[in-house]
Motif scaffolding. Sequence first.
Motif, PDB file in Angstrom:
ATOM      1  N   ILE A  72      52.191  39.211  28.201  1.00 30.94           N
ATOM      2  CA  ILE A  72      53.460  38.860  28.844  1.00 30.94           C
ATOM      3  C   ILE A  72      54.563  39.155  27.850  1.00 30.94           C
ATOM      4  CG2 ILE A  72      54.863  36.973  29.754  1.00 30.94           C
ATOM      5  CD1 ILE A  72      52.353  35.713  30.851  1.00 30.94           C
ATOM      6  N   SER A  73      55.524  39.955  28.260  1.00 30.46           N
ATOM      7  CA  SER A  73      56.580  40.384  27.343  1.00 30.46           C
ATOM      8  C   SER A  73      57.281  39.187  26.717  1.00 30.46           C
ATOM      9  CB  SER A  73      57.598  41.267  28.068  1.00 30.46           C
ATOM     10  OG  SER A  73      58.147  40.595  29.183  1.00 30.46           O
ATOM     11  N   GLY A  74      57.599  39.304  25.434  1.00 30.70           N
ATOM     12  CA  GLY A  74      58.251  38.229  24.715  1.00 30.70           C
ATOM     13  C   GLY A  74      59.677  37.998  25.184  1.00 30.70           C
ATOM     14  N   SER A  75      60.232  36.876  24.789  1.00 32.86           N
ATOM     15  CA  SER A  75      61.577  36.507  25.234  1.00 32.86           C
ATOM     16  C   SER A  75      62.653  36.789  24.189  1.00 32.86           C
ATOM     17  CB  SER A  75      61.615  35.021  25.598  1.00 32.86           C
ATOM     18  OG  SER A  75      61.246  34.220  24.480  1.00 32.86           O
ATOM     19  N   GLU A  76      62.239  37.232  23.005  1.00 35.74           N
ATOM     20  CA  GLU A  76      63.199  37.446  21.922  1.00 35.74           C
ATOM     21  C   GLU A  76      63.706  38.889  21.965  1.00 35.74           C
ATOM     22  OE1 GLU A  76      61.566  36.137  18.186  1.00 35.74           O
ATOM     23  OE2 GLU A  76      60.518  34.479  19.159  1.00 35.74           O
ATOM     24  N   VAL A  77      64.750  39.095  22.753  1.00 30.63           N
ATOM     25  CA  VAL A  77      65.319  40.435  22.907  1.00 30.63           C
ATOM     26  C   VAL A  77      65.781  40.953  21.546  1.00 30.63           C
ATOM     27  CG1 VAL A  77      67.131  41.799  24.007  1.00 30.63           C
ATOM     28  CG2 VAL A  77      66.025  39.929  25.272  1.00 30.63           C
ATOM     29  N   GLY A  78      65.382  42.179  21.241  1.00 25.58           N
ATOM     30  CA  GLY A  78      65.698  42.774  19.953  1.00 25.58           C
ATOM     31  C   GLY A  78      64.530  42.740  18.988  1.00 25.58           C
ATOM     32  N   SER A  79      63.566  41.850  19.232  1.00 22.84           N
ATOM     33  CA  SER A  79      62.391  41.729  18.366  1.00 22.84           C
ATOM     34  C   SER A  79      61.106  42.096  19.083  1.00 22.84           C
ATOM     35  CB  SER A  79      62.267  40.285  17.844  1.00 22.84           C
ATOM     36  OG  SER A  79      63.410  39.902  17.111  1.00 22.84           O
ATOM     37  N   ARG A  80      61.210  42.448  20.362  1.00 20.23           N
ATOM     38  CA  ARG A  80      60.001  42.554  21.175  1.00 20.23           C
ATOM     39  C   ARG A  80      59.128  43.759  20.840  1.00 20.23           C
ATOM     40  NH1 ARG A  80      61.972  41.135  27.215  1.00 20.23           N
ATOM     41  NH2 ARG A  80      63.554  42.694  26.775  1.00 20.23           N
ATOM     42  N   VAL A  81      59.699  44.871  20.445  1.00 16.83           N
ATOM     43  CA  VAL A  81      58.859  46.049  20.184  1.00 16.83           C
ATOM     44  C   VAL A  81      57.892  45.798  19.023  1.00 16.83           C
ATOM     45  CG1 VAL A  81      58.806  48.489  19.598  1.00 16.83           C
ATOM     46  CG2 VAL A  81      60.518  47.639  21.214  1.00 16.83           C
ATOM     47  N   PRO A  82      58.368  45.328  17.863  1.00 16.51           N
ATOM     48  CA  PRO A  82      57.390  45.049  16.798  1.00 16.51           C
ATOM     49  C   PRO A  82      56.427  43.922  17.168  1.00 16.51           C
ATOM     50  CG  PRO A  82      59.605  44.342  16.150  1.00 16.51           C
ATOM     51  CD  PRO A  82      59.758  45.166  17.371  1.00 16.51           C
ATOM     52  N   GLN A  83      56.896  42.929  17.898  1.00 12.37           N
ATOM     53  CA  GLN A  83      56.005  41.844  18.311  1.00 12.37           C
ATOM     54  C   GLN A  83      54.918  42.368  19.242  1.00 12.37           C
ATOM     55  OE1 GLN A  83      58.790  39.069  20.050  1.00 12.37           O
ATOM     56  NE2 GLN A  83      59.120  37.984  18.120  1.00 12.37           N
ATOM     57  N   HIS A  84      55.314  43.141  20.248  1.00 10.65           N
ATOM     58  CA  HIS A  84      54.340  43.690  21.182  1.00 10.65           C
ATOM     59  C   HIS A  84      53.385  44.654  20.490  1.00 10.65           C
ATOM     60  CE1 HIS A  84      57.417  42.963  24.678  1.00 10.65           C
ATOM     61  NE2 HIS A  84      56.880  41.849  24.229  1.00 10.65           N
ATOM     62  N   GLU A 241      75.970  39.468  27.811  1.00 14.07           N
ATOM     63  CA  GLU A 241      76.184  40.918  27.918  1.00 14.07           C
ATOM     64  C   GLU A 241      74.999  41.598  28.603  1.00 14.07           C
ATOM     65  OE1 GLU A 241      76.837  41.983  23.875  1.00 14.07           O
ATOM     66  OE2 GLU A 241      79.007  41.599  23.942  1.00 14.07           O
ATOM     67  N   ILE A 242      73.788  41.122  28.323  1.00 13.32           N
ATOM     68  CA  ILE A 242      72.597  41.679  28.954  1.00 13.32           C
ATOM     69  C   ILE A 242      72.648  41.461  30.462  1.00 13.32           C
ATOM     70  CG2 ILE A 242      70.108  41.288  29.232  1.00 13.32           C
ATOM     71  CD1 ILE A 242      69.995  40.862  26.187  1.00 13.32           C
ATOM     72  N   LEU A 243      73.027  40.258  30.896  1.00 10.49           N
ATOM     73  CA  LEU A 243      73.078  39.956  32.324  1.00 10.49           C
ATOM     74  C   LEU A 243      74.142  40.799  33.034  1.00 10.49           C
ATOM     75  CD1 LEU A 243      72.650  36.071  32.333  1.00 10.49           C
ATOM     76  CD2 LEU A 243      70.917  37.838  32.682  1.00 10.49           C
ATOM     77  N   VAL A 244      75.276  40.977  32.391  1.00  7.68           N
ATOM     78  CA  VAL A 244      76.325  41.808  32.983  1.00  7.68           C
ATOM     79  C   VAL A 244      75.854  43.253  33.089  1.00  7.68           C
ATOM     80  CG1 VAL A 244      78.674  42.698  32.669  1.00  7.68           C
ATOM     81  CG2 VAL A 244      78.184  40.276  32.232  1.00  7.68           C
ATOM     82  N   ASP A 245      75.145  43.703  32.078  1.00  5.21           N
ATOM     83  CA  ASP A 245      74.610  45.069  32.095  1.00  5.21           C
ATOM     84  C   ASP A 245      73.579  45.240  33.212  1.00  5.21           C
ATOM     85  OD1 ASP A 245      74.290  47.729  30.989  1.00  5.21           O
ATOM     86  OD2 ASP A 245      72.403  47.041  30.117  1.00  5.21           O
ATOM     87  N   VAL A 246      72.761  44.209  33.447  1.00  4.05           N
ATOM     88  CA  VAL A 246      71.798  44.272  34.552  1.00  4.05           C
ATOM     89  C   VAL A 246      72.531  44.343  35.888  1.00  4.05           C
ATOM     90  CG1 VAL A 246      70.018  42.990  35.801  1.00  4.05           C
ATOM     91  CG2 VAL A 246      69.919  43.148  33.313  1.00  4.05           C
ATOM     92  N   ASP A 247      73.614  43.581  36.026  1.00  5.83           N
ATOM     93  CA  ASP A 247      74.392  43.650  37.267  1.00  5.83           C
ATOM     94  C   ASP A 247      74.909  45.072  37.503  1.00  5.83           C
ATOM     95  OD1 ASP A 247      74.067  41.098  38.216  1.00  5.83           O
ATOM     96  OD2 ASP A 247      76.203  40.692  38.444  1.00  5.83           O
ATOM     97  N   ALA A 248      75.284  45.752  36.433  1.00  5.74           N
ATOM     98  CA  ALA A 248      75.714  47.147  36.576  1.00  5.74           C
ATOM     99  C   ALA A 248      74.554  48.000  37.091  1.00  5.74           C
ATOM    100  CB  ALA A 248      76.226  47.694  35.246  1.00  5.74           C
ATOM    101  N   GLY A 249      73.344  47.714  36.594  1.00  4.88           N
ATOM    102  CA  GLY A 249      72.169  48.426  37.084  1.00  4.88           C
ATOM    103  C   GLY A 249      71.889  48.121  38.550  1.00  4.88           C
TER     104      GLY A 249
END
Length: 283
Positions: A72-84, A241-249
């Motif tokens: 299950i993908s981690g919740s720490e945005v910005g750190s997830r690639v090395p964690q995964h 900022e992430i949520l606003v960016d998702v709304d743009a998507g």
Amino acid sequence: MYVVTGATGQLGRLVVDGLLAKVPASEVAVVVRSAEKAADLADRGVTVRVADYDRPESLAGAFAAGDKVLLISGSEVGSRVPQHTAVVEAARAAGVALLAYTSAPGGATFKLADEHKATEAVIRESGLPFALLRNGWYTENYLGDAAGTVERGAVVGSAGRDGRIATAPRRDYADAAVAVLTGEGHEGAVYELSGDAAWSLPELAAELAQASGRPVDFHPVAPEEHLRILVGAGLPEGFAEILVDVDAGIARGELAGTPGDLARLIGRPTVPLARSVRAALGA
């Protein structure tokens, strides 16, 4: 053994519940940072394996040959690639039979999807048998404060009046993960998971109004104003900022797809928005 990482989170707990409804507890294990938070799972007979994504050496005993693992993908945005990556490498070293990963829709270009795409690449390069569960948006993302939204009489967002979202409740996505873990023939599969019907924010407002018997309207705002509102409500600026960016998507149609993969995996229609709204309001 069926192994769930991040099992004490909202999605993870639902996956564990689903597994326990299908297989004996002796066949279920969880990988968590805190044994204390998983004490209730241990009481139900689930094997608890303690490991920290940020300490790769702690993952050495997290998996065993033949395990079917849900990352299950981690919740720490910005750190997830090395964690995964640490999880993938541990799974590869152990020789697991399947690694399923909760990713993001393949057509998403908003920034939140970047780490998911990078993780998918790591998984493919690992040589592990894998299944990609590209989860769309959760209905709960819009109903966590449904009563407050009704009280304020407004759904606010920057996705526009025409942006559509094909959501489903977390339980539907959890049931899909259980189906993949306990089923056969999912190796190499990529599932685009979403609700059966896409809806707009004005339609959400209408459903809230109907279920509550009170007026609720949609108030479209510009991205800059949306960011100000979210930060003013107490969200960290980076997350806002992430949520606003998702709304743009969403405005670009990136979360509107309804290919039907989720319903096919769970063997039933996904829960519609109206039912989720009524449940959130206790109606």
